[in-house]
Design a protein around this motif. Structure first.
Motif, PDB file in Angstrom:
ATOM      1  N   ARG A  76      -9.252   1.040  14.408  1.00  0.00           N
ATOM      2  CA  ARG A  76      -8.942  -0.330  14.839  1.00  0.00           C
ATOM      3  C   ARG A  76      -8.701  -1.247  13.643  1.00  0.00           C
ATOM      4  O   ARG A  76      -7.820  -2.115  13.683  1.00  0.00           O
ATOM      5  N   ARG A  77      -9.491  -1.051  12.584  1.00  0.00           N
ATOM      6  CA  ARG A  77      -9.284  -1.873  11.381  1.00  0.00           C
ATOM      7  C   ARG A  77      -7.909  -1.622  10.777  1.00  0.00           C
ATOM      8  O   ARG A  77      -7.195  -2.565  10.418  1.00  0.00           O
ATOM      9  N   SER A  78      -7.527  -0.360  10.656  1.00  0.00           N
ATOM     10  CA  SER A  78      -6.209  -0.038  10.091  1.00  0.00           C
ATOM     11  C   SER A  78      -5.084  -0.562  10.969  1.00  0.00           C
ATOM     12  O   SER A  78      -4.069  -1.055  10.467  1.00  0.00           O
ATOM     13  N   LEU A  79      -5.268  -0.452  12.284  1.00  0.00           N
ATOM     14  CA  LEU A  79      -4.245  -0.930  13.212  1.00  0.00           C
ATOM     15  C   LEU A  79      -4.082  -2.441  13.108  1.00  0.00           C
ATOM     16  O   LEU A  79      -2.958  -2.954  13.047  1.00  0.00           O
ATOM     17  N   MET A  80      -5.203  -3.171  13.070  1.00  0.00           N
ATOM     18  CA  MET A  80      -5.138  -4.623  12.961  1.00  0.00           C
ATOM     19  C   MET A  80      -4.505  -5.043  11.640  1.00  0.00           C
ATOM     20  O   MET A  80      -3.629  -5.915  11.600  1.00  0.00           O
ATOM     21  N   LEU A  81      -4.948  -4.409  10.546  1.00  0.00           N
ATOM     22  CA  LEU A  81      -4.393  -4.749   9.241  1.00  0.00           C
ATOM     23  C   LEU A  81      -2.905  -4.449   9.191  1.00  0.00           C
ATOM     24  O   LEU A  81      -2.110  -5.248   8.675  1.00  0.00           O
ATOM     25  N   GLY A  82      -2.492  -3.303   9.739  1.00  0.00           N
ATOM     26  CA  GLY A  82      -1.077  -2.942   9.750  1.00  0.00           C
ATOM     27  C   GLY A  82      -0.239  -3.937  10.534  1.00  0.00           C
ATOM     28  O   GLY A  82       0.872  -4.298  10.114  1.00  0.00           O
ATOM     29  N   MET A  83      -0.759  -4.410  11.671  1.00  0.00           N
ATOM     30  CA  MET A  83      -0.016  -5.380  12.481  1.00  0.00           C
ATOM     31  C   MET A  83       0.124  -6.716  11.751  1.00  0.00           C
ATOM     32  O   MET A  83       1.188  -7.334  11.774  1.00  0.00           O
ATOM     33  N   VAL A  84      -0.955  -7.168  11.105  1.00  0.00           N
ATOM     34  CA  VAL A  84      -0.894  -8.437  10.368  1.00  0.00           C
ATOM     35  C   VAL A  84       0.057  -8.320   9.181  1.00  0.00           C
ATOM     36  O   VAL A  84       0.859  -9.225   8.921  1.00  0.00           O
ATOM     37  N   VAL A  85      -0.025  -7.211   8.452  1.00  0.00           N
ATOM     38  CA  VAL A  85       0.879  -6.990   7.326  1.00  0.00           C
ATOM     39  C   VAL A  85       2.331  -6.952   7.810  1.00  0.00           C
ATOM     40  O   VAL A  85       3.222  -7.543   7.178  1.00  0.00           O
ATOM     41  N   THR A  89       4.985  -9.658   6.563  1.00  0.00           N
ATOM     42  CA  THR A  89       6.113  -9.129   5.794  1.00  0.00           C
ATOM     43  C   THR A  89       7.433  -9.574   6.403  1.00  0.00           C
ATOM     44  O   THR A  89       8.363  -9.983   5.696  1.00  0.00           O
ATOM     45  N   VAL A  90       7.528  -9.508   7.728  1.00  0.00           N
ATOM     46  CA  VAL A  90       8.756  -9.924   8.409  1.00  0.00           C
ATOM     47  C   VAL A  90       9.011 -11.414   8.191  1.00  0.00           C
ATOM     48  O   VAL A  90      10.116 -11.825   7.796  1.00  0.00           O
ATOM     49  N   VAL A  91       8.001 -12.241   8.441  1.00  0.00           N
ATOM     50  CA  VAL A  91       8.183 -13.695   8.341  1.00  0.00           C
ATOM     51  C   VAL A  91       8.532 -14.110   6.916  1.00  0.00           C
ATOM     52  O   VAL A  91       9.504 -14.851   6.684  1.00  0.00           O
ATOM     53  N   SER A 231       1.525   0.028   5.173  1.00  0.00           N
ATOM     54  CA  SER A 231       0.138  -0.419   5.231  1.00  0.00           C
ATOM     55  C   SER A 231      -0.753   0.630   5.870  1.00  0.00           C
ATOM     56  O   SER A 231      -1.881   0.871   5.416  1.00  0.00           O
ATOM     57  N   TRP A 232      -0.270   1.268   6.917  1.00  0.00           N
ATOM     58  CA  TRP A 232      -1.059   2.243   7.671  1.00  0.00           C
ATOM     59  C   TRP A 232      -1.509   3.413   6.802  1.00  0.00           C
ATOM     60  O   TRP A 232      -2.623   3.920   6.959  1.00  0.00           O
ATOM     61  N   ASP A 233      -0.681   3.838   5.864  1.00  0.00           N
ATOM     62  CA  ASP A 233      -0.977   5.015   5.053  1.00  0.00           C
ATOM     63  C   ASP A 233      -1.524   4.682   3.666  1.00  0.00           C
ATOM     64  O   ASP A 233      -1.786   5.593   2.886  1.00  0.00           O
ATOM     65  N   GLU A 234      -1.679   3.410   3.349  1.00  0.00           N
ATOM     66  CA  GLU A 234      -2.002   3.032   1.975  1.00  0.00           C
ATOM     67  C   GLU A 234      -3.464   3.320   1.627  1.00  0.00           C
ATOM     68  O   GLU A 234      -4.381   3.005   2.384  1.00  0.00           O
TER      69      GLU A 234
END
Length: 298
Positions: A76-85, A89-91, A231-234
């Motif tokens: 869940r932590r990786s998923l949340m961090l990946g979504m925020v990143v 990144t897009v914006v 981010s997911w694999d970092e």
């Protein structure tokens, strides 16, 4: 198309190059395929071949947990961090791409400073960010002592965290890719579309929303995919900047020295499947946006 006409022989160098390419693909995807296969072993399975049975046993063991490690929480932590990143990144990439369409004072310096993070070793970037936040911790604690805020000082832990230092470390990795993509997109962008929208009375926001955004939509999806998967694999950029919690890749790295069952392969399979799922969604969305933009132009 792509077929060799009847009676025409292939070039002498075709088969050597084809063999080299096949070996390269095998080298690239062979380890991943091996992990996939070994993760579906039966209860008697081990870490190497031969394969002992076929079942989902080790995925069930993974769901139950691996020792004291909470895989679900790390996931869940990786998923949340990946979504925020991905979102940031897009914006930031789109805003920077729009800003760099005009000449900016110091724009070249800003660009090279941003891209320079790709050159720096990842572990050095992570260590530097970790040290910065530890200095920040020292400053905050000194300020609290000066203000005699004893209760706040006792409850204060560290500024290092998932959405602070770890987020910054990941953005140093994802933002340069997003910027390079947006610069390439806007270099090919035809401003005549925006001029036509303005001639029809559109405001700058309407021109961006109804003209620019649909045209660059597939590229934005690609940036989002890069942001999440990177981010997911970092691991390296997270290791010194995460604080007192771990992301899923860090937990996976730690488990490689303690877990001696195919459950570790099951975890690797799950993380890889998530990456492929994100890529599939991104490619499907990008194709849909391209078709939609084509219909609008026609």
């Amino acid at each position: 198309m792509g077929r060799t006409p009847i009676g025409e022989q292939r070039a002498p160098g075709f088969w050597p190059l084809a063999i080299v390419f096949a070996l390269f693909v095998l080298f690239l995807y062979g380890p991943m395929i091996t992990i996939f296969v070994l993760s579906f072993q039966g209860p008697e399975g081990g870490l190497t071949f031969p394969l002992r049975g076929m079942s989902l046993h080790w995925f069930r063991k993974l769901a139950e947990g691996l020792g004291t490690v909470d895989i679900g929480a790390a996931f869940r932590r990786s998923l949340m961090l990946g979504m925020v990143v991905m979102l940031m990144t897009v914006v930031l990439s789109v805003l920077a791409g729009l800003a760099f369409r005009k000449k900016l004072a110091g724009g070249n310096t800003l660009f090279f400073v941003t891209v320079a993070s790709l050159i720096m070793p990842s572990i050095i970037v992570s260590l530097g960010i970790g040290l910065q936040f530890r200095l920040l911790d020292g400053g905050i604690k000194s300020a609290l002592q000066a203000l005699e805020a004893t209760g706040t000082l006792e409850n204060y832990g560290t500024a290092l965290g998932l959405l602070s230092s770890a987020l910054g470390a990941h953005l140093t990795w994802t933002l340069p890719f997003g910027l390079l993509i947006m610069f390439a997109v806007f270099n090919r962008f035809d401003p005549a579309y925006e001029e036509a929208a303005r001639d029809l009375g559109a405001t700058p926001w309407q021109s961006f929303r109804h003209v620019v955004l649909p045209l660059i939509g597939p590229s934005i999806v690609g940036i989002g995919m890069f942001g999440f998967t990177l981010s997911w694999d970092e691991i390296a950029r997270t290791s010194q900047a995460i604080g007192d919690v771990n992301t899923l890749p860090l937990e996976l790295q730690g488990l490689t020295s303690t877990v001696t069952t195919p459950a570790i392969y099951a975890l690797g399979t799950v993380t890889t499947v998530v990456s492929f799922a994100v890529m599939a969604v991104a490619l499907g969305t990008s194709a849909w946006l391209r078709r939609r933009a084509t219909r609008r132009r026609s």
